[in-house]
Enzyme design. Structure first.
Site, PDB file in Angstrom:
ATOM      1  N   GLY A  53       0.099  -0.099  -4.986  1.00 20.48           N
ATOM      2  CA  GLY A  53      -1.236  -0.683  -4.873  1.00 20.48           C
ATOM      3  C   GLY A  53      -2.148  -0.167  -5.957  1.00 20.48           C
ATOM      4  O   GLY A  53      -2.219   1.045  -6.165  1.00 20.48           O
ATOM      5  N   TYR A  83      12.642  -5.008  -4.484  1.00 21.44           N
ATOM      6  CA  TYR A  83      11.593  -4.970  -5.496  1.00 21.44           C
ATOM      7  C   TYR A  83      10.572  -3.842  -5.369  1.00 21.44           C
ATOM      8  O   TYR A  83      10.253  -3.188  -6.349  1.00 21.44           O
ATOM      9  CB  TYR A  83      10.854  -6.316  -5.518  1.00 21.44           C
ATOM     10  CG  TYR A  83       9.589  -6.289  -6.339  1.00 21.44           C
ATOM     11  CD1 TYR A  83       9.640  -6.174  -7.724  1.00 21.44           C
ATOM     12  CD2 TYR A  83       8.338  -6.342  -5.730  1.00 21.44           C
ATOM     13  CE1 TYR A  83       8.482  -6.118  -8.482  1.00 21.44           C
ATOM     14  CE2 TYR A  83       7.177  -6.294  -6.490  1.00 21.44           C
ATOM     15  CZ  TYR A  83       7.253  -6.180  -7.859  1.00 21.44           C
ATOM     16  OH  TYR A  83       6.119  -6.128  -8.597  1.00 21.44           O
ATOM     17  N   CYS A 119       0.849  -1.181   0.000  1.00 23.03           N
ATOM     18  CA  CYS A 119       0.000   0.000   0.000  1.00 23.03           C
ATOM     19  C   CYS A 119       0.884   1.229   0.000  1.00 23.03           C
ATOM     20  O   CYS A 119       2.036   1.174   0.428  1.00 23.03           O
ATOM     21  CB  CYS A 119      -0.863   0.055   1.256  1.00 23.03           C
ATOM     22  SG  CYS A 119      -2.148  -1.195   1.295  1.00 23.03           S
ATOM     23  N   CYS A 123      12.009  -3.642   6.003  1.00 21.48           N
ATOM     24  CA  CYS A 123      11.731  -4.688   5.003  1.00 21.48           C
ATOM     25  C   CYS A 123      12.762  -4.601   3.872  1.00 21.48           C
ATOM     26  O   CYS A 123      12.750  -3.650   3.088  1.00 21.48           O
ATOM     27  CB  CYS A 123      10.329  -4.491   4.448  1.00 21.48           C
ATOM     28  SG  CYS A 123      10.009  -5.544   3.029  1.00 21.48           S
ATOM     29  N   ASN A 139      -0.248   1.376   5.820  1.00 17.52           N
ATOM     30  CA  ASN A 139       0.586   0.484   5.013  1.00 17.52           C
ATOM     31  C   ASN A 139       1.247  -0.498   5.976  1.00 17.52           C
ATOM     32  O   ASN A 139       1.940  -0.082   6.901  1.00 17.52           O
ATOM     33  CB  ASN A 139       1.645   1.308   4.259  1.00 17.52           C
ATOM     34  CG  ASN A 139       2.673   0.451   3.531  1.00 17.52           C
ATOM     35  OD1 ASN A 139       3.797   0.866   3.323  1.00 17.52           O
ATOM     36  ND2 ASN A 139       2.303  -0.763   3.142  1.00 17.52           N
ATOM     37  N   GLY A 140       1.032  -1.790   5.722  1.00 17.60           N
ATOM     38  CA  GLY A 140       1.598  -2.813   6.608  1.00 17.60           C
ATOM     39  C   GLY A 140       0.535  -3.826   6.987  1.00 17.60           C
ATOM     40  O   GLY A 140      -0.583  -3.769   6.488  1.00 17.60           O
TER      41      GLY A 140
HETATM   42  S1  SF4 Z   1      11.711  -8.796   4.231  1.00 16.19           S
HETATM   43 FE1  SF4 Z   1      10.224 -10.251   3.469  1.00 16.19          FE
HETATM   44  S2  SF4 Z   1       9.166 -11.037   5.316  1.00 16.19           S
HETATM   45 FE2  SF4 Z   1      10.268  -9.182   5.928  1.00 16.19          FE
HETATM   46  S3  SF4 Z   1       8.758  -7.538   5.762  1.00 16.19           S
HETATM   47 FE3  SF4 Z   1       9.847  -7.637   3.801  1.00 16.19          FE
HETATM   48  S4  SF4 Z   1       8.689  -8.972   2.452  1.00 16.19           S
HETATM   49 FE4  SF4 Z   1       7.977  -9.283   4.555  1.00 16.19          FE
END
Ligand code: SF4
Length: 466
Positions: A33, A247, A7, A241, A107-108
């Site tokens: 999104g 990506y 998001c 993350c 977001n999350g």
């Molecule tokens: S690293 Fe992988 S498991 Fe950790 S928040 Fe990002 S997508 Fe999710």
């Protein structure tokens, strides 16, 4: 790339064109999104909201934007990670309660949403949506705290997991980020107006200056009195993350203090050092493999060429054809450039293999276009576990790397060789202490535990994507 994004959130305080700027900001966050979009505004007296299914351009027109007056606004682009894709789940959510009107964008993913929801329902709350975000509003509405701000702190203190939030009251914009800092949230300035947004590319689009990131565990309260930072929650180990860098985020954004383009190019450079091979040309799988392919080609001293062309006009409405003609489904998105591939030893660069089915079709397509050898290189480690913090990944059983060795995957995708970036290489590229990033989808080790049966619940909420 089969992952759906998560998001995007945006918020602005102190601008007469708040709705219009939010609309523009959401354009820059569209990649996060595409299922629904929404904007809520406040004019000091009253909150208004407009939400619709579809992308930002489909969701708003002059008339709907004209119906959103005020100098404060929040906005959201959504891909569902918990809750179905339908209008009830589109954000911002707006409610009226004893503390007054409030709107929220999230977001999350919250890992204790089910537990909190069960408890709230037992105590009489009636939910309008299947979204974990609505839990925060119910906690807020039930709070007996004396002030709006205290009620917000009290409700956020009860949630666990990943959240970057933009909250609107009639005269305040509040931004909050979970103590682990899973998702990004940037703070910017446009003249006297304050802005918060998921990624800095949204600041660029509206001509705003990046000021800093909202810190993990920080609550920013922006009002006529200015900007106030509070840190009401105990400090936690950081878990940014890492997949934002691999990506999700746009390469022109800065995320967790690093240029996404730089990190992604480094992923390619390190991958070339780790698993270089004799070849003639590096070809990215567009668009997400491009930055890493540039880094790989630089490091390997090979030319990088666009040997696959993406059709940018394949939208969400693409109808899957019948089984008999299904192989067109990759072709409609990607087409090989025979003059680049014919007779060549090709390093094909992608940012992940999830089920393996798409990679297999692409390798076949590149070979059919005349490539002599295809060496598949992946700019992150094998994806072995699903995400519970706001990214829509298939369940473990569907992740090919969870159940197959690298050589088995290579055989399945019919590549001449296959190599992934190592976990150490990934950590090196993001330039961080091991502990400051979440890498759970590559390790299966989760930094925030799931209470009771939450894991099974979230697994069900995860949608199967192709
Ligand atoms: S690293 Fe992988 S498991 Fe950790 S928040 Fe990002 S997508 Fe999710």
């Amino acid at each position: 790339m089969p992952y759906k994004d998560e998001c995007g959130v945006f918020g602005i305080f102190g601008h007469p064109e708040a709705a219009n700027l939010t609309y523009l900001g959401l354009y820059a966050l569209q990649h996060r999104g595409q299922e629904s979009a929404g904007i809520a505004t406040a004019d000091g007296e009253k909150l208004r909201v407009n939400r619709a299914m579809g992308q930002v351009a489909e969701a708003f027109d002059e008339q709907t934007l004209g119906g959103l007056p005020g100098h404060l606004a929040i906005g959201h682009t959504r891909y569902s990670t918990a809750g179905e894709s339908k209008l009830e789940n589109a954000q911002p959510f707006l409610i009226d309660c004893a503390h007054g009107q409030i709107a929220i964008c999230h977001n999350g993913n919250l890992v204790n949403a089910r537990e909190l929801r069960d408890e709230l329902v037992r105590n009489g709350s009636i939910f309008q949506s299947g979204s974990d975000t609505e839990v925060i509003l119910h906690l807020y509405a039930r709070s007996r705290a004396a002030s709006v701000e205290e009620a917000i702190v009290e409700s956020i203190a009860q949630i666990r997991g990943a959240y970057s939030l933009a909250i609107l009251t009639k005269n305040r914009l509040i931004a909050a980020r979970d103590p682990h800092g899973f998702r990004p949230l940037a703070l910017g300035k446009l003249g006297d107006a304050w802005i918060v947004c998921s990624e800095t590319c949204a600041l660029d689009l509206i001509g705003a200056q990046y000021v800093r990131d909202v810190e993990p565990g920080e609550l920013l309260v922006i009002s006529d009195g200015g900007l106030r930072s509070i840190k009401p929650f105990p400090q936690q180990a950081l878990s940014h993350c890492v997949f934002e860098h691999v990506y999700f985020a746009r390469p022109d954004s800065y995320v967790f203090g690093r240029s996404v383009n730089e990190v992604r190019t480094d992923l390619g450079r390190i991958l070339a050092r780790e698993s270089g091979i004799d070849a003639d040309v590096v070809v990215p799988i567009p668009d997400s493999g491009v930055c890493a392919a540039i880094g790989y080609a630089e490091e390997a001293g090979l030319p990088m060429k666009m040997g696959l062309i993406r059709n940018h006009y394949v939208g969400r409405t693409f109808i899957q054809p019948q089984q008999s003609i299904r192989h067109f489904s990759v072709r409609v998105k990607l087409n090989p450039v025979r003059s680049i591939l014919e007779g060549k030893r090709v390093v094909l660069l992608d940012d992940s293999i999830v089920r393996g089915t798409t990679s297999r079709k692409i390798v076949k397509m590149v070979k059919a276009a005349g490539a002599r050898e295809v060496h598949l290189r992946i700019s992150c480690p094998p994806t072995v576990s699903p995400c519970f913090y706001g990214v829509d990944t298939p369940s473990r059983g569907e992740l090919i790397a969870a159940t197959h060795s690298i050589d088995e995957i290579r055989k399945y995708v019919e590549a001449d060789s296959l190599a992934y970036l190592s976990l150490a290489g990934l950590r090196q590229a993001v330039g961080a202490q091991q502990s400051s990033y979440c890498t759970s989808c590559y390790t299966g080790v989760y930094p925030v535990a799931f209470p009771r049966n939450e894991q099974a619940y979230l697994q069900l909420a995860l949608k199967n994507v192709d």
